[in-house]
Design a protein around this motif. Structure first.
Motif, PDB file in Angstrom:
ATOM      1  N   HIS A  26     -11.017  31.715 -28.987  1.00 12.14           N
ATOM      2  CA  HIS A  26     -10.112  30.806 -28.279  1.00 12.14           C
ATOM      3  C   HIS A  26      -8.935  31.606 -27.717  1.00 12.14           C
ATOM      4  CE1 HIS A  26     -11.623  27.178 -30.566  1.00 12.14           C
ATOM      5  NE2 HIS A  26     -11.847  28.102 -31.493  1.00 12.14           N
ATOM      6  N   HIS A  83     -11.331  23.345 -34.697  1.00 13.81           N
ATOM      7  CA  HIS A  83     -10.916  24.123 -33.515  1.00 13.81           C
ATOM      8  C   HIS A  83     -11.902  24.056 -32.362  1.00 13.81           C
ATOM      9  CE1 HIS A  83     -13.809  27.274 -34.786  1.00 13.81           C
ATOM     10  NE2 HIS A  83     -13.472  26.898 -36.008  1.00 13.81           N
ATOM     11  N   GLU A 117      -7.975  32.585 -32.554  1.00 12.48           N
ATOM     12  CA  GLU A 117      -7.102  32.325 -31.405  1.00 12.48           C
ATOM     13  C   GLU A 117      -6.456  33.631 -30.957  1.00 12.48           C
ATOM     14  OE1 GLU A 117      -6.278  29.630 -29.644  1.00 12.48           O
ATOM     15  OE2 GLU A 117      -6.969  27.916 -30.845  1.00 12.48           O
ATOM     16  N   HIS A 147     -15.176  28.900 -27.405  1.00  7.49           N
ATOM     17  CA  HIS A 147     -14.925  27.484 -27.674  1.00  7.49           C
ATOM     18  C   HIS A 147     -15.743  26.640 -26.686  1.00  7.49           C
ATOM     19  CE1 HIS A 147     -11.551  24.148 -27.843  1.00  7.49           C
ATOM     20  NE2 HIS A 147     -12.759  23.656 -28.012  1.00  7.49           N
ATOM     21  N   CYS A 194     -12.140  27.464 -22.585  1.00  5.93           N
ATOM     22  CA  CYS A 194     -11.384  28.233 -23.582  1.00  5.93           C
ATOM     23  C   CYS A 194     -12.332  29.288 -24.154  1.00  5.93           C
ATOM     24  CB  CYS A 194     -10.871  27.302 -24.686  1.00  5.93           C
ATOM     25  SG  CYS A 194      -9.925  28.141 -25.982  1.00  5.93           S
TER      26      CYS A 194
END
Ligand SMILES: [Zn+2]
Length: 225
Positions: free
Chosen positions: A80, A132, A150, A187, A195
């Motif tokens: 992400h 997520h 992330e 993602h 993403c």
């Protein structure tokens, strides 16, 4: 004669019993050890450094809404980007955010690692599911079976260095959990959300995967020596 037959049959039964017991022991041993470090199957890798990048562990409290708990099989690394371009929106800032919102009444989110250009924050044990990937608790899905990672895009950060750090984290996790580079996912692969947006928008996803694979091959080669 009848006595001999009984003895032979008894011997066969005993031998079969021993073989079954040995099979059970080796099966259980296989279940219990896993991965590069022969640690128990359901255990976090416990990373503290990856190369010279510190990994700071600060788990979301057990029982909070963002930490549904339960152990799962790790099948993917789900990449992400934070989409937060503000100055200061680094890994530590996201660690604060995830803790402050761990019991939010709605819109709970959680993931495992946030990577910036100088450190990595670890928010949840790798062996627990999180929120997520936008696919609920779909069996075989990103939340249920992925480690959420992330990458920061803060304007005062060095995005290229963040990519390098994330590549190293991914390579290390692949080795730790006995996964192949093909386990890398976006993602977007689970929910359709664009993403990691900057990486996808700049057409660099394949480049990122290739860099992870290169690091992975190097780690594997070093481990084999
Ligand atoms: Zn995402």
């Amino acid at each position: 004669m009848a006595k001999t037959n009984r003895k032979t049959r008894g011997g066969r039964i005993r031998r079969a019993g021993i073989v079954l017991a040995l099979m059970a022991v080796s099966f259980l041993a296989g279940m219990w050890t896993h991965g590069a470090l022969d640690r128990p199957l359901f255990a976090d890798a416990g990373l503290t450094y990856i190369g010279d990048i510190p990994v700071l562990t600060n788990y979301i409290p057990a029982g909070s809404r963002a930490r549904p708990g339960g152990l799962r099989e790790i099948k993917y690394l789900v990449i992400h980007e934070t989409d937060n371009f503000a100055a200061g929106a680094d890994a530590a800032a996201h660690d604060s955010f995830i803790h402050q919102n761990a019991d939010a009444a709605s819109g709970v989110v959680s993931w495992h690692y946030t990577v910036d250009d100088h450190q990595i924050c670890h928010h949840l044990p790798d062996n627990e599911p999180a929120y997520h990937a936008g696919d609920g608790m779909e069996p075989n899905g990103g939340n249920q079976n992925g480690i959420g990672i992330e990458m920061c895009v803060n304007e005062d950060g060095d995005y290229e260095q963040t990519l390098r750090n994330a590549e190293q984290l991914c390579a290390r996790l692949l080795v730790e959990y006995d996964l192949k580079p093909a386990a890398l996912r976006r993602h977007q692969d689970f929910s359709g959300k664009v993403c990691p947006a900057k990486l996808i928008g700049s057409g660099r996803w394949e480049e990122f995967c290739a860099a992870v694979e290169q690091q992975y091959d190097a780690l594997r080669a070093a481990g084999a020596q």
